[in-house]
Structures are given as C-alpha cells and as structure tokens.
Design a protein around this motif. Structure first.
Motif, PDB file in Angstrom:
ATOM      1  N   GLY A  59       0.797  -1.220   0.000  1.00  0.00           N
ATOM      2  CA  GLY A  59       0.000   0.000   0.000  1.00  0.00           C
ATOM      3  C   GLY A  59       0.829   1.269   0.000  1.00  0.00           C
ATOM      4  O   GLY A  59       0.281   2.372   0.026  1.00  0.00           O
ATOM      5  N   THR A  60       2.140   1.154  -0.021  1.00  0.00           N
ATOM      6  CA  THR A  60       3.043   2.293  -0.056  1.00  0.00           C
ATOM      7  C   THR A  60       4.336   1.857  -0.732  1.00  0.00           C
ATOM      8  O   THR A  60       4.500   0.691  -1.096  1.00  0.00           O
ATOM      9  N   GLU A  61       5.256   2.790  -0.931  1.00  0.00           N
ATOM     10  CA  GLU A  61       6.558   2.414  -1.476  1.00  0.00           C
ATOM     11  C   GLU A  61       7.210   1.389  -0.550  1.00  0.00           C
ATOM     12  O   GLU A  61       7.227   1.564   0.672  1.00  0.00           O
ATOM     13  N   TYR A  62       7.754   0.327  -1.143  1.00  0.00           N
ATOM     14  CA  TYR A  62       8.249  -0.758  -0.293  1.00  0.00           C
ATOM     15  C   TYR A  62       9.407  -0.307   0.571  1.00  0.00           C
ATOM     16  O   TYR A  62       9.537  -0.752   1.720  1.00  0.00           O
ATOM     17  N   VAL A  63      10.269   0.579   0.081  1.00  0.00           N
ATOM     18  CA  VAL A  63      11.391   1.041   0.893  1.00  0.00           C
ATOM     19  C   VAL A  63      10.864   1.751   2.138  1.00  0.00           C
ATOM     20  O   VAL A  63      11.443   1.631   3.230  1.00  0.00           O
ATOM     21  N   THR A  64       9.749   2.465   2.006  1.00  0.00           N
ATOM     22  CA  THR A  64       9.151   3.135   3.153  1.00  0.00           C
ATOM     23  C   THR A  64       8.637   2.129   4.164  1.00  0.00           C
ATOM     24  O   THR A  64       8.763   2.310   5.379  1.00  0.00           O
ATOM     25  N   TYR A  65       8.054   1.039   3.675  1.00  0.00           N
ATOM     26  CA  TYR A  65       7.491   0.022   4.548  1.00  0.00           C
ATOM     27  C   TYR A  65       8.582  -0.780   5.257  1.00  0.00           C
ATOM     28  O   TYR A  65       8.462  -1.103   6.441  1.00  0.00           O
ATOM     29  N   ARG A 137      11.495   8.352   2.789  1.00  0.00           N
ATOM     30  CA  ARG A 137      11.119   9.717   3.123  1.00  0.00           C
ATOM     31  C   ARG A 137      10.147   9.720   4.300  1.00  0.00           C
ATOM     32  O   ARG A 137       8.939   9.757   4.139  1.00  0.00           O
ATOM     33  N   PRO A 138      10.656   9.689   5.522  1.00  0.00           N
ATOM     34  CA  PRO A 138       9.771   9.711   6.690  1.00  0.00           C
ATOM     35  C   PRO A 138       9.135  11.087   6.866  1.00  0.00           C
ATOM     36  O   PRO A 138       9.643  12.092   6.363  1.00  0.00           O
ATOM     37  N   SER A 139       8.033  11.125   7.585  1.00  0.00           N
ATOM     38  CA  SER A 139       7.340  12.385   7.844  1.00  0.00           C
ATOM     39  C   SER A 139       7.243  12.642   9.339  1.00  0.00           C
ATOM     40  O   SER A 139       6.280  13.247   9.814  1.00  0.00           O
ATOM     41  N   ALA A 140       8.228  12.176  10.079  1.00  0.00           N
ATOM     42  CA  ALA A 140       8.207  12.282  11.541  1.00  0.00           C
ATOM     43  C   ALA A 140       8.623  13.669  11.995  1.00  0.00           C
ATOM     44  O   ALA A 140       9.447  14.337  11.374  1.00  0.00           O
ATOM     45  N   TYR A 145      10.734  11.381  16.187  1.00  0.00           N
ATOM     46  CA  TYR A 145      12.067  10.797  16.061  1.00  0.00           C
ATOM     47  C   TYR A 145      12.619  10.395  17.428  1.00  0.00           C
ATOM     48  O   TYR A 145      13.177   9.299  17.596  1.00  0.00           O
ATOM     49  N   LEU A 146      12.456  11.271  18.401  1.00  0.00           N
ATOM     50  CA  LEU A 146      12.961  10.968  19.739  1.00  0.00           C
ATOM     51  C   LEU A 146      12.232   9.766  20.331  1.00  0.00           C
ATOM     52  O   LEU A 146      12.856   8.912  20.984  1.00  0.00           O
ATOM     53  N   GLY A 221       4.937   3.632  12.708  1.00  0.00           N
ATOM     54  CA  GLY A 221       3.990   4.717  12.912  1.00  0.00           C
ATOM     55  C   GLY A 221       4.674   6.024  13.263  1.00  0.00           C
ATOM     56  O   GLY A 221       4.310   7.089  12.755  1.00  0.00           O
ATOM     57  N   LEU A 222       5.690   5.969  14.132  1.00  0.00           N
ATOM     58  CA  LEU A 222       6.389   7.184  14.539  1.00  0.00           C
ATOM     59  C   LEU A 222       7.171   7.802  13.394  1.00  0.00           C
ATOM     60  O   LEU A 222       7.170   9.022  13.210  1.00  0.00           O
ATOM     61  N   LEU A 223       7.838   6.986  12.599  1.00  0.00           N
ATOM     62  CA  LEU A 223       8.650   7.514  11.498  1.00  0.00           C
ATOM     63  C   LEU A 223       7.808   8.018  10.336  1.00  0.00           C
ATOM     64  O   LEU A 223       8.178   8.982   9.657  1.00  0.00           O
ATOM     65  N   LEU A 224       6.671   7.384  10.110  1.00  0.00           N
ATOM     66  CA  LEU A 224       5.849   7.741   8.953  1.00  0.00           C
ATOM     67  C   LEU A 224       4.695   8.669   9.310  1.00  0.00           C
ATOM     68  O   LEU A 224       3.915   9.061   8.439  1.00  0.00           O
ATOM     69  N   GLY A 225       4.559   8.999  10.582  1.00  0.00           N
ATOM     70  CA  GLY A 225       3.507   9.918  10.987  1.00  0.00           C
ATOM     71  C   GLY A 225       2.117   9.321  10.943  1.00  0.00           C
ATOM     72  O   GLY A 225       1.133  10.048  10.764  1.00  0.00           O
TER      73      GLY A 225
END
Length: 259
Positions: A59-65, A137-140, A145-146, A221-225
């Motif tokens: 459901g998303t770019e595999y590298v992101t997953y 490309r994370p959206s955190a 991040y912390l 969840g934290l890294l991808l928002g």
C-alpha cells in the motif's frame, strides 16, 4: 583473592566506565563481527527493496514500509553478538583476573551491554543513511524521532541483556553464536517485511503476538507519521518485561558461574 560480586555500589560507576571502554575497544578490534553488524542490514535492505520489493504489495513504497523492519533486524543481530562476547570472557580466564582486581561483576556485563548499544546506534545511522539515498522519506516530527529512538534503545537494551544471559549459559562461543540465528529469524514471521494478513492464517497468532511486531509497528507509525495505536504500549511492555527478566536472570546466572 577477592570475590567477584555482582554489584558493589561504591565502585560500580568507576568499574562500569572501565568495562565499557574495554568492551568498545574489543568491538573495534573484532573487525569481522563489526563489519557484519554494520553492513549485513544494509545488504538485506537492498536485497528486499530491489529484488523482492516489486512483487510485494504493502500500500506504499516498499522502501518506506521495510526500513523499520530492517532497523529492528539489525538491532536484534547486533544485540545477539553480546552472547558470544560474554561467553568468551567466562571461558577465557579473564574473570579470574578481574576477581583479583576486585572489579564488580555487574560492571563486566554492563560493559558488554553498552558496547552492544553503541554498535547498534552506528548500524542504525548507516541503515537510515542508505535508506534516504534509495528513497526513504519519513514524515516524523522531532518528537516522533525521539520517541522512535527511545523505543529502539529500549529494545536493544532488553535483547542485549537477554544475550548476556545466553552468554552465561553457553559453554562455547559457537553455542552462543547460535542465538544470533534465533534473533535473526524472529523478524520474518512479523510485520517487518510483509503485512501479517498476507501470511497463512495459522501463523497470524504468532506473528501478531511476538515482541518484534509491536516494536516494528511503533517505529513505523512514529517515522511515517501514522497512528501508533496499541503498538506503543505493547512495545514498551514487551521490552520492559524482557529487560526485567533478563537482568534478573543474568544476575542469578553470573553468581552461579563464579561460585
């Protein structure tokens, strides 16, 4: 000859600093193990992204997953190397020397654990650097991040102490090395590389209720928002429980080995 004890508060801090420095130097000198701990996760990530990623629907770019799963895989592998180092100390005669120097036994184990955390931080930075180069490309936010780093450190700390306990049980470095295969296997029947609902139904229960899955889902969840849901407290509960049991077991096993 003085008795090597598990903990002596008056000197534990100084002993721990010395033992941490020793363990870090040993890691740097063992270039084969260090190279494997640093670059194996990168090679696995490239393998999954470029060879298997096109055939896996997430459901998303595999590298992101896949990046959170690879980070946990490298953390588990790096932590498991502690078992070999502890076994080598117990079998190499160095413990008799530490006993004569009146060094705290807790400091010896803590030194290996801190060295494990240091190796894993280096490996994580390397994995993330390569992941950014290939499209992650994370959206955190800074807070996310912390929080992700906190979850990762708790996981590494817990499994490093488990490895220390295994190292105290194992009678040879080869036997202790077998623990690395178990730790490297556990991420596969989890949500690390493919969604759990794509797996056969008979494995869903194990994949959903093993420690790697909530930690991976929390970091994802934290890294991808995206919402973390119950994964956050489940990850903390798993890692906290494992850490408590592992530290207690390590103390008991250490006393038995030196008695």
């Amino acid at each position: 000859m003085s008795e090597l004890t598990l903990a002596r508060p008056a000197s534990l801090g100084g002993d721990a600093r010395v033992m941490v420095g020793r363990s870090v130097r040993l890691s740097l000198r063992n270039m084969d193990a260090l190279f494997t701990a640093l670059f194996l996760p990168v090679m696995l990530m490239l393998l999954f992204v470029y060879l298997f990623g096109g055939a896996i629907e997430t459901g998303t770019e595999y590298v992101t997953y896949v990046v959170p799963g690879v980070i946990l895989l490298c953390a588990g592998f790096g932590s498991s190397l502690t078992a070999v180092a502890v076994t080598q100390d117990m079998n190499g005669g160095i413990m008799d020397r530490f006993r004569s120097m009146d060094i705290s036994g807790a400091a010896v184990l803590a030194g290996h654990v801190v060295a494990s955390v240091s190796r894993n931080l280096m490996s994580t930075v390397l994995v993330l650097s390569v992941a950014f180069l290939i499209g992650f490309r994370p959206s955190a936010s800074v807070v996310d991040y912390l929080a992700a780093v906190g979850v990762l450190l708790l996981f590494v700390l817990a499994f490093s102490w488990v490895s220390a306990a295994v190292g105290l049980i194992a009678r040879s470095a080869e036997a202790a090395g077998g623990f690395t295969f178990l730790v490297m296997f556990l991420p596969y029947p989890s949500s690390a590389f493919v969604p759990i609902d794509t797996m056969p139904s008979w494995i869903h229960g194990f994949a959903e209720h093993q420690p790697f899955t909530p930690v991976i889902e929390s970091m994802r969840g934290l890294l991808l928002g995206t919402p973390v849901g119950n994964s956050g407290w489940l990850a903390v509960a798993w890692c906290g429980g494992i850490l408590l049991v592992a530290v207690t077991a390590s103390g008991f096993l250490f006393r038995r080995r030196i008695s």
